[in-house]
Design an enzyme around this catalytic site. Structure first.
Site, PDB file in Angstrom:
ATOM      1  N   TYR A 101       0.856  -1.201   0.000  1.00  0.00           N
ATOM      2  CA  TYR A 101       0.000   0.000   0.000  1.00  0.00           C
ATOM      3  C   TYR A 101       0.883   1.239   0.000  1.00  0.00           C
ATOM      4  O   TYR A 101       1.886   1.295   0.725  1.00  0.00           O
ATOM      5  CB  TYR A 101      -0.881   0.014   1.270  1.00  0.00           C
ATOM      6  CG  TYR A 101      -1.632   1.312   1.459  1.00  0.00           C
ATOM      7  CD1 TYR A 101      -2.911   1.484   0.948  1.00  0.00           C
ATOM      8  CD2 TYR A 101      -1.035   2.385   2.127  1.00  0.00           C
ATOM      9  CE1 TYR A 101      -3.585   2.678   1.087  1.00  0.00           C
ATOM     10  CE2 TYR A 101      -1.711   3.589   2.279  1.00  0.00           C
ATOM     11  CZ  TYR A 101      -2.982   3.730   1.757  1.00  0.00           C
ATOM     12  OH  TYR A 101      -3.638   4.923   1.896  1.00  0.00           O
ATOM     13  N   GLU A 189      -3.200   7.628  -4.157  1.00  0.00           N
ATOM     14  CA  GLU A 189      -3.074   6.344  -3.446  1.00  0.00           C
ATOM     15  C   GLU A 189      -2.948   5.177  -4.422  1.00  0.00           C
ATOM     16  O   GLU A 189      -3.622   5.151  -5.451  1.00  0.00           O
ATOM     17  CB  GLU A 189      -4.315   6.148  -2.565  1.00  0.00           C
ATOM     18  CG  GLU A 189      -4.304   4.876  -1.747  1.00  0.00           C
ATOM     19  CD  GLU A 189      -5.633   4.674  -1.006  1.00  0.00           C
ATOM     20  OE1 GLU A 189      -5.726   5.050   0.162  1.00  0.00           O
ATOM     21  OE2 GLU A 189      -6.573   4.135  -1.623  1.00  0.00           O
TER      22      GLU A 189
END
Ligand code: GDP
Ligand code: MN
Length: 382
Positions: A101, A189
């Protein structure tokens, strides 16, 4: 302004991030054609402005044409948390060994950009942050310097990324930061950021929010606005420069200033009513502005009564009243309006309204009184 995954990926590509080849399509036939062109396996991905598409059945691997057709058919029109799928992104499938992530966002309390990275990718990052915060690495970045490759390497080493892919992952972090800063994003993101079996790092998903106030600097990004899922009235209001949020009640609300509108919503709820919208007319008091705002409110067929709550500061109530009279003459609304004018020149404003003797307009003096009256009128009218 949120971007669809594939639009975010296009921004990524502009900044040198590697992404899989793909096509955006809106029909099953085009999806199948795109899949055939890309070569199997492909991933069929719902393009909606909400996360968790995978879990909701909006991301599917297709090994051949029949599967591509099946998935495209099932995913187009699918309702993912209230967002209907109108667009698909067909992408060449990647082999995944690991999912990480990565994100860049603004840390308001530190007044600096924040880079976040975790080995626990592909899952809900909020859960990681809550249950195992030590697995989410966070680093503030000096905005005058930007994220250096050395800082990025420190982040991935601390997280425990294996030696052979550290450079690749750090490179993605640097590029992601560049996307964030140069495109005036509020969020950039990647989840998951994958490592492939041949040890390459790659962005498999993209979530980008752009700062609306900076769009004037990015004409090409302003065109990316996704309007298919947008409420018709919100769209009209935005085009007219009015702050408008649709709600599901039956009382139309207009106020000047976001704070006043919010407390108006509360007072209407307190009086037992249910607001149909949030509309902030801001400092606008001229007839055009009020006509446009009234038009937006009345275009919602659920509206049974309207409350105008104006507190005159710089805005003068007599000007608002004149604007209202003109707007009424143009629009001739049939639902009742309660108009509360208070503050600068309120007496003059109420006199103007009384003199105009507009049918169905009820001047009010206090906010609570106005709310009670509009709730009663909405009940009568429904
Ligand atoms: P989200 O659920 O909305 O976050 O959508 P993602 O784009 O992150 O996709 C969800 C999951 O689908 C990912 O975490 C992957 O596990 C899987 N996925 C997406 N693309 C591919 C791909 O190209 N190959 C494989 N094997 N899995 C994929
Ligand atoms: Mn994802």
């Amino acid at each position: 302004m949120d971007l669809l995954e594939y639009q975010g990926k296009q921004l990524f590509a502009r900044h040198g991030l590697e992404i899989s080849e793909g096509r955006a399509v809106t029909t099953v036939e085009d999806a199948v054609a795109a899949a055939n062109e890309l070569g199997y396996p492909v991933v069929v991905k719902a393009q909606v402005l909400v996360g968790g598409r995978g879990k909701a059945g909006g991301v599917k691997l297709a090994g051949d044409e029949a599967e591509a057709r099946e998935h495209a058919t099932n995913i187009l029109g699918l309702d993912i948390k209230g967002h209907i799928v109108h667009t698909l992104w067909i992408e060449k499938a990647s082999d995944i060994e690991t999912e990480y992530y990565a994100s860049v966002l603004l840390d308001r309390s530190a007044k600096k950009p924040l880079v976040m990275f975790s080995l626990e990718g592909g899952v809900d990052i909020e859960e990681v942050a809550e249950k195992t915060p030590e697995k989410l690495i966070k680093r503030n970045v000096d905005p005058l310097v930007g994220l250096t490759k050395d800082e990025a390497l420190e982040i991935v080493k601390t997280a425990g990324v294996p030696d052979d892919v550290q450079d690749g992952v750090a490179g993605i972090l640097v590029a992601l930061y560049e996307v964030w800063i140069e495109e005036d994003a509020t969020l950039a993101e990647i989840n998951p950021l994958i490592i492939t079996p041949d040890r390459k790092a790659k962005a498999l998903d993209a979530k980008v929010s752009l700062d609306e106030s900076a769009l004037f600097r990015h004409k090409e990004n302003a065109e990316l606005r996704y309007t298919q899922g947008e409420d018709e009235q919100e769209k009209t209001a935005r085009e007219k420069g009015i702050t408008y949020v649709a709600l599901d009640g039956d009382i139309g609300i207009l106020g000047n200033g976001a704070g006043l509108v919010m407390s108006t919503l509360d007072v209407v709820a307190q009086a037992g009513g249910s607001p149909a919208n949030f509309l902030d007319a801001g400092g606008g008091s001229d007839a055009d502005k009020i006509t446009e705002a009234t038009q937006v409110i009345l275009s919602n067929p659920n509206v049974k009564a309207v409350l105008f709550n104006i507190f005159g500061g710089i805005t003068r109530c007599d000007e608002v009243a004149n604007g209202l009279v003109e707007a009424f003459n143009r629009l001739k609304p049939t639902v009742p309006f309660v108009v509360r004018l208070d503050g600068t020149n309120d007496v003059a404003g109420r006199e103007i309204l009384e003199k105009a003797a507009l049918p169905n307009v009820y001047p009010a003096k206090t906010m609570l009184g106005a709310a009670e009256q509009v709730v009663a009128l909405a009940k009568e009218n429904s």
